[in-house]
Design an enzyme around this catalytic site. Sequence first.
Site, PDB file in Angstrom:
ATOM      1  N   TYR A 144      -0.053 -23.708  22.597  1.00  0.00           N
ATOM      2  CA  TYR A 144      -0.825 -22.997  21.577  1.00  0.00           C
ATOM      3  C   TYR A 144      -0.008 -21.819  21.084  1.00  0.00           C
ATOM      4  O   TYR A 144       0.532 -21.052  21.885  1.00  0.00           O
ATOM      5  CB  TYR A 144      -2.147 -22.505  22.168  1.00  0.00           C
ATOM      6  CG  TYR A 144      -2.989 -21.661  21.218  1.00  0.00           C
ATOM      7  CD1 TYR A 144      -3.173 -20.303  21.433  1.00  0.00           C
ATOM      8  CD2 TYR A 144      -3.591 -22.236  20.100  1.00  0.00           C
ATOM      9  CE1 TYR A 144      -3.947 -19.535  20.575  1.00  0.00           C
ATOM     10  CE2 TYR A 144      -4.368 -21.470  19.227  1.00  0.00           C
ATOM     11  CZ  TYR A 144      -4.543 -20.122  19.468  1.00  0.00           C
ATOM     12  OH  TYR A 144      -5.306 -19.366  18.612  1.00  0.00           O
ATOM     13  N   ASP A 239       8.080 -19.055  22.260  1.00  0.00           N
ATOM     14  CA  ASP A 239       6.833 -18.318  22.104  1.00  0.00           C
ATOM     15  C   ASP A 239       6.538 -17.656  23.457  1.00  0.00           C
ATOM     16  O   ASP A 239       6.026 -18.291  24.373  1.00  0.00           O
ATOM     17  CB  ASP A 239       5.702 -19.257  21.694  1.00  0.00           C
ATOM     18  CG  ASP A 239       4.396 -18.501  21.563  1.00  0.00           C
ATOM     19  OD1 ASP A 239       3.419 -19.087  21.050  1.00  0.00           O
ATOM     20  OD2 ASP A 239       4.322 -17.325  21.983  1.00  0.00           O
ATOM     21  N   LYS A 267       0.542  -9.424  23.243  1.00  0.00           N
ATOM     22  CA  LYS A 267      -0.160  -9.099  24.498  1.00  0.00           C
ATOM     23  C   LYS A 267       0.427  -7.854  25.185  1.00  0.00           C
ATOM     24  O   LYS A 267       0.172  -6.731  24.766  1.00  0.00           O
ATOM     25  CB  LYS A 267      -0.189 -10.327  25.418  1.00  0.00           C
ATOM     26  CG  LYS A 267      -1.002 -11.497  24.790  1.00  0.00           C
ATOM     27  CD  LYS A 267      -1.055 -12.707  25.678  1.00  0.00           C
ATOM     28  CE  LYS A 267      -1.605 -13.920  24.973  1.00  0.00           C
ATOM     29  NZ  LYS A 267      -3.068 -13.960  24.877  1.00  0.00           N
TER      30      LYS A 267
END
Length: 434
Positions: A144, A239, A267
């Site tokens: 994702y 990623d 994050k």
Amino acid sequence: MKTERSAGLHDQAKKLIPGGVNSPVRAFKSVGGVPRYFEKGSGAYVWDADGNRYIDYVLSWGPLILGHAHPDVLASLNDAATRGTSFGAPTHLETELAQLVVELVPSVEMVRFVNSGTEATMSALRLARAFTGRDKIVKFAGCYHGHADMLLVQAGSGVATLGLPDSPGVPEGATADTIVIPFNDLEAVEQVFAKWSDRVAAVIVEPIAGNMGLVKGSPEFLHGLQTMCRDHGSLFILDEVMTGFRVAIGGAQAFYGLDPDLTCLGKVIGGGLPVGAYAGKAEVMQTVAPVGPMYQAGTLSGNPLAMSAGLAALRALTEGDLFATISANTAKLVKGVVESGQEFNIPLQTGNAGTMFGVYFLAGAGADIVDFDTAKRYADTERYARYFHAMLERGVYFAPSQFEAGFVSSAHTEEDIDFSLKAIREFMEAERGI
Ligand code: KE4
């Protein structure tokens, strides 16, 4: 466990916000029950609206590696806020955080800050297309990368075929250049390059997948990917929105010894505030406006609050052996889960890397989850839902979905880990024979 206030808040919220939540996973759809509305977080703990306390292993899906409301982060936020929250103009804080990212992440020479992981990956892929002049992008099933149209795509009919939209509202045109292949499958990558060779702009991958549960990319797969990208003039994009500063201080690329052209971050670098970044080799990053022609922008990109929180978090994280301590506690948690599973003959697959971990309950012994298909085939999501709620009742908050990862912070003490392992062992004992 009392949940009346959370339930009432949820009923109210559902009238105004789709599903009562601002991100789907928070609605507990895959585990059932009443989503908890949190009111306070401090260190390793969160309290919900009914006053229940939980040891938190979600940590806002990874950002809070120092735990909730860390004093250094709060102090930096307070200091920044008193001098204004946003200017829409450059500040020295952005340069400082960019400098720190360059120092800590081996492959990175330049950074552009954005406001989410989605923006980071979306922009990195646009940059890869601009830099190479090519259109095709390759991603892996179960990975994702946020919700940009071109990434909400499911695998085509065969390997190396073009992707199909994976959500209503995503037009076929948006995914027509996205190729989806199985994770950890180097042969599939070879087939893609054999078919599309000099038309592939980039390959993007979660080096350790954390969005299908936790599945590690094999070193052969990741290094093979990097080599094939080099051989075909495609950009290799990691990623690391989730793995960055979690798998190792330098991210999964440090852990595996990889040298990607671009890295997506998020994050942890925001210290709990909205931040994303795409970063990488200067030669590539120079393509980004206003230096180069590739356009990307953002009103609050690099805002002083998020930069201050990110700086405080990363500086604290890199002090002494803090990271090693969090990693040791993570390994202790996973070891205890494995031991309880063995003691009560509950089939499991676990994984941990640095400060993140994953636990699969398996539908049968002998299964080996290596990609999204095997995760969907072998994971026992019903047992995971029972586990989730058994833990919630005992004051331990894990991800409300089998297909997510877990996180530990510097605020989690050995006592917290031991408390969690006691609760886990009680669950495993109760599940014996079911
Ligand atoms: P955001 O746009 O949610 O900041 O980041 C998207 C993203 C990109 N890349 C990776 C590897 C990610 O894990 C994410 C977001 N992760 C999810 C957790 N599975 C965020 C939680 C949520 O969507 O509510």
